[in-house]
Design an enzyme around this catalytic site. Structure first.
Site, mmCIF file in Angstrom:
data_model
loop_
_atom_site.group_PDB
_atom_site.id
_atom_site.type_symbol
_atom_site.label_atom_id
_atom_site.label_comp_id
_atom_site.label_asym_id
_atom_site.label_seq_id
_atom_site.Cartn_x
_atom_site.Cartn_y
_atom_site.Cartn_z
ATOM 1 N N ALA A 146 0.847 -1.202 0.000
ATOM 2 C CA ALA A 146 0.000 0.000 0.000
ATOM 3 C C ALA A 146 0.874 1.240 0.000
ATOM 4 O O ALA A 146 2.049 1.197 0.380
ATOM 5 C CB ALA A 146 -0.880 0.019 1.254
ATOM 6 N N SER B 94 1.183 4.281 2.234
ATOM 7 C CA SER B 94 0.778 4.222 3.638
ATOM 8 C C SER B 94 0.903 5.537 4.422
ATOM 9 O O SER B 94 0.570 5.567 5.601
ATOM 10 C CB SER B 94 1.601 3.139 4.345
ATOM 11 O OG SER B 94 2.962 3.541 4.429
ATOM 12 N N THR C 289 -6.215 -0.776 8.394
ATOM 13 C CA THR C 289 -5.849 0.180 9.442
ATOM 14 C C THR C 289 -7.072 0.624 10.250
ATOM 15 O O THR C 289 -8.203 0.594 9.731
ATOM 16 C CB THR C 289 -5.206 1.426 8.781
ATOM 17 O OG1 THR C 289 -5.152 2.480 9.723
ATOM 18 C CG2 THR C 289 -6.012 1.927 7.587
ATOM 19 N N ASP C 290 -6.828 1.090 11.469
ATOM 20 C CA ASP C 290 -7.941 1.647 12.268
ATOM 21 C C ASP C 290 -8.412 2.994 11.719
ATOM 22 O O ASP C 290 -9.477 3.480 12.099
ATOM 23 C CB ASP C 290 -7.521 1.787 13.742
ATOM 24 C CG ASP C 290 -6.339 2.730 13.972
ATOM 25 O OD1 ASP C 290 -5.716 3.175 12.986
ATOM 26 O OD2 ASP C 290 -6.038 3.017 15.143
ATOM 27 N N GLU C 291 -7.613 3.586 10.801
ATOM 28 C CA GLU C 291 -7.962 4.936 10.323
ATOM 29 C C GLU C 291 -9.245 4.936 9.494
ATOM 30 O O GLU C 291 -9.848 5.974 9.273
ATOM 31 C CB GLU C 291 -6.779 5.554 9.561
ATOM 32 C CG GLU C 291 -5.552 5.606 10.444
ATOM 33 C CD GLU C 291 -4.386 6.417 9.899
ATOM 34 O OE1 GLU C 291 -4.596 7.338 9.104
ATOM 35 O OE2 GLU C 291 -3.239 6.114 10.298
ATOM 36 N N TYR D 137 -5.721 8.780 2.341
ATOM 37 C CA TYR D 137 -5.173 7.458 2.696
ATOM 38 C C TYR D 137 -6.264 6.571 3.292
ATOM 39 O O TYR D 137 -6.502 5.451 2.826
ATOM 40 C CB TYR D 137 -4.012 7.614 3.692
ATOM 41 C CG TYR D 137 -3.643 6.324 4.405
ATOM 42 C CD1 TYR D 137 -3.129 5.237 3.705
ATOM 43 C CD2 TYR D 137 -3.826 6.187 5.791
ATOM 44 C CE1 TYR D 137 -2.804 4.040 4.359
ATOM 45 C CE2 TYR D 137 -3.503 5.008 6.446
ATOM 46 C CZ TYR D 137 -2.999 3.939 5.727
ATOM 47 O OH TYR D 137 -2.685 2.759 6.377
ATOM 48 N N SER D 138 -6.942 7.083 4.341
ATOM 49 C CA SER D 138 -7.918 6.212 5.010
ATOM 50 C C SER D 138 -9.113 5.930 4.106
ATOM 51 O O SER D 138 -9.694 4.838 4.168
ATOM 52 C CB SER D 138 -8.337 6.788 6.362
ATOM 53 O OG SER D 138 -8.796 8.105 6.245
ATOM 54 N N LYS E 109 -8.041 3.050 1.921
ATOM 55 C CA LYS E 109 -8.021 1.785 2.660
ATOM 56 C C LYS E 109 -9.452 1.319 2.947
ATOM 57 O O LYS E 109 -9.755 0.127 2.847
ATOM 58 C CB LYS E 109 -7.248 1.938 3.981
ATOM 59 C CG LYS E 109 -5.745 2.139 3.842
ATOM 60 C CD LYS E 109 -5.021 0.967 3.208
ATOM 61 C CE LYS E 109 -4.941 -0.251 4.096
ATOM 62 N NZ LYS E 109 -4.079 -1.320 3.489
ATOM 63 N N ARG F 263 -2.548 8.851 19.472
ATOM 64 C CA ARG F 263 -2.423 7.622 18.682
ATOM 65 C C ARG F 263 -2.218 6.460 19.643
ATOM 66 O O ARG F 263 -1.701 6.629 20.748
ATOM 67 C CB ARG F 263 -1.239 7.713 17.692
ATOM 68 C CG ARG F 263 -1.402 8.811 16.614
ATOM 69 C CD ARG F 263 -2.540 8.478 15.670
ATOM 70 N NE ARG F 263 -2.748 9.447 14.602
ATOM 71 C CZ ARG F 263 -3.642 10.441 14.629
ATOM 72 N NH1 ARG F 263 -4.381 10.638 15.717
ATOM 73 N NH2 ARG F 263 -3.809 11.228 13.580
ATOM 74 N N ARG G 99 -1.543 19.323 10.370
ATOM 75 C CA ARG G 99 -1.928 18.568 9.172
ATOM 76 C C ARG G 99 -3.391 18.898 8.830
ATOM 77 O O ARG G 99 -4.232 18.998 9.733
ATOM 78 C CB ARG G 99 -1.782 17.077 9.495
ATOM 79 C CG ARG G 99 -2.311 16.134 8.447
ATOM 80 C CD ARG G 99 -2.274 14.688 8.934
ATOM 81 N NE ARG G 99 -0.950 14.102 8.854
ATOM 82 C CZ ARG G 99 -0.626 12.915 9.393
ATOM 83 N NH1 ARG G 99 -1.524 12.215 10.039
ATOM 84 N NH2 ARG G 99 0.595 12.441 9.267
ATOM 85 N N GLY H 249 -7.100 18.362 8.130
ATOM 86 C CA GLY H 249 -8.034 17.283 8.486
ATOM 87 C C GLY H 249 -7.474 16.312 9.501
ATOM 88 O O GLY H 249 -7.865 15.141 9.519
#
Ligand code: NAD
Ligand code: TYD
Length: 350
Positions: free
Chosen positions: A84, A86, A131-133, A156-157, A160, A220, A287, A289
């Protein structure tokens, strides 16, 4: 005898998964497929590269004909899919690369599995590492469970989440044997230094500013990468078809507290006066969002499959720092060339 295709095995988590499977299962044939992007590095696997049950194939999962050809030639019994794009910050700069690899690449693998396993899904398994995202962001309370609705915020999330949906759709529509796991943030050796922990270790070591986004209040939930690899092993072998497992270590840290802990460890390791490294902490523009908090509820994995994390965070972080200090050459290689250009671009306006 099982022949397993592991994708993304030259990356951070993938290399730990490959190493674990090669060492633990000498009867399995492990084929590591990786494009070797900036994040993929065969130097991560020098200790197992000559093993008779291991082979590397350089290929791009967005190249469907190449993937189909490989499935035709190899007759895989299972796929463990980690390849991926990532990094969230890169997804903000270039979302399309994330759609290509994380969505299209995943669908290419699903299509190949469906095509070449057709009629004989028994004993075949497609394991998708996620991922948990995908669950979005939490406020101060609560945790992500396997029932939490998807609510991705970054490109990214979102990519995924999309691939997770495709994996489930191939189970529901075609009967493919799939399992998915959604894990919290990993840390450990061989982590590319664009992510928070290895970037901070590298900068502290070199006396460079340690960039902390916003006020450093984002939280995190950190898990040692070898505990993740062991969870993947357990889930791969024991989960029922179609199941999802959350993986996490109940180990939440505010970024700023984590960085202070890291600075204290590094002061000790580098023989600096206490408080010296913390002077490098530099607050920079947040960052876009930026998800406030992630926290994983891994009760299902602990109760159904008896997996528990093995390391306390302080111990794991110290081991991680030791690895980076002992592997200067690895760090020097991955931080040369393109890394310098990326770093300049990413942090120049913050
Ligand atoms: P990484 O960026 O370190 O490694 C990704 C690997 O995939 C690299 O070796 C890269 O060369 C390869 N790759 C990228 N595009 C490819 C393509 N088109 N074809 C073939 N190979 C390609 O990532 P990581 O941190 O090891 O993450 C691995 C997986 O675990 C990802 O699916 C990620 O979403 C997931 N995950 C990561 C974390 C984390 O904290 N890092 C947490 C939970 C889940
Ligand atoms: P990161 O390691 O990129 O993982 P993710 O965004 O997937 O959780 O970032 C971890 C946290 O650290 C996240 O809240 C963003 C923050 N961060 C910084 O404060 N400074 C940095 O230079 C980086 C890369 C991340």
């Amino acid at each position: 005898m099982k022949k397993i295709l592991i994708t993304g095995g030259a990356g951070f988590i993938g290399s730990h998964v490959v190493r674990r499977f090669v060492n633990e299962y000498p009867d399995y044939q492990i084929v590591n497929l990786d494009k070797l992007t900036y994040a993929g590095n065969l130097a991560n696997l020098t200790d197992i590269e000559d093993r008779p049950n291991y082979r590397f194939v350089k290929a791009d999962i967005t190249d469907a004909p190449r993937i189909n050809e490989l499935f035709l030639q190899e007759n895989f019994d299972a796929v463990i899919h980690l390849a991926a794009e990532s990094h969230v910050d890169r997804s903000i700069t270039d979302p399309s690369a994330f759609v290509m690899t994380n969505v299209i690449g995943s669908v290419n693998l699903l299509n190949a599995a469906r095509e070449y396993w057709k009629g004989s899904y028994a004993g075949k398994r497609f394991y998708h590492v996620s991922t948990d995202e995908v669950y979005g962001a939490l406020s101060e309370e609560g945790m992500f469970t396997e029932q939490t609705a998807y609510d991705p915020h970054s490109p990214y999330s979102a990519s995924k989440a999309s691939s997770d949906h495709f994996v489930r759709a191939y189970h529901d529509t075609y009967g493919l044997d799939v399992v998915i796991s959604n894990c919290s943030n990993n840390y450990g050796s061989h982590h590319f230094p664009e992510k928070l922990i290895p970037l901070a270790i590298n900068n502290i070591k070199n006396g460079q500013p340690v960039p902390v986004y916003g006020k450093g209040e984002n939280v995190r939930d950190w898990l040692w990468v070898e505990d993740h690899a062991r969870a993947i092993d357990v889930i791969f072998h024991q989960a029922k078809t179609g199941e999802t497992y959350n993986i996490g270590g109940h180990n939440e840290w505010k970024n700023i507290d984590l960085i202070h802990l890291l600075c204290r460890i590094m002061d000790k390791k580098l023989g600096r006066a206490e408080g010296e490294s913390a002077k490098l902490i530099t607050f920079v523009t947040d960052r876009a969002g930026h998800d406030l908090r992630y926290a994983i509820d891994s009760t299902k994995l602990q109760q159904v499959l008896n997996w528990v994390p093995s390391l306390q965070f302080e111990e794991g972080l110290e081991k991680t720092v030791d690895w980076y200090l002992e592997n200067e050459e690895w760090l020097a290689n991955v931080t040369s060339g393109n890394y310098q250009a990326y770093y300049e671009n990413q942090y120049k306006s913050r």
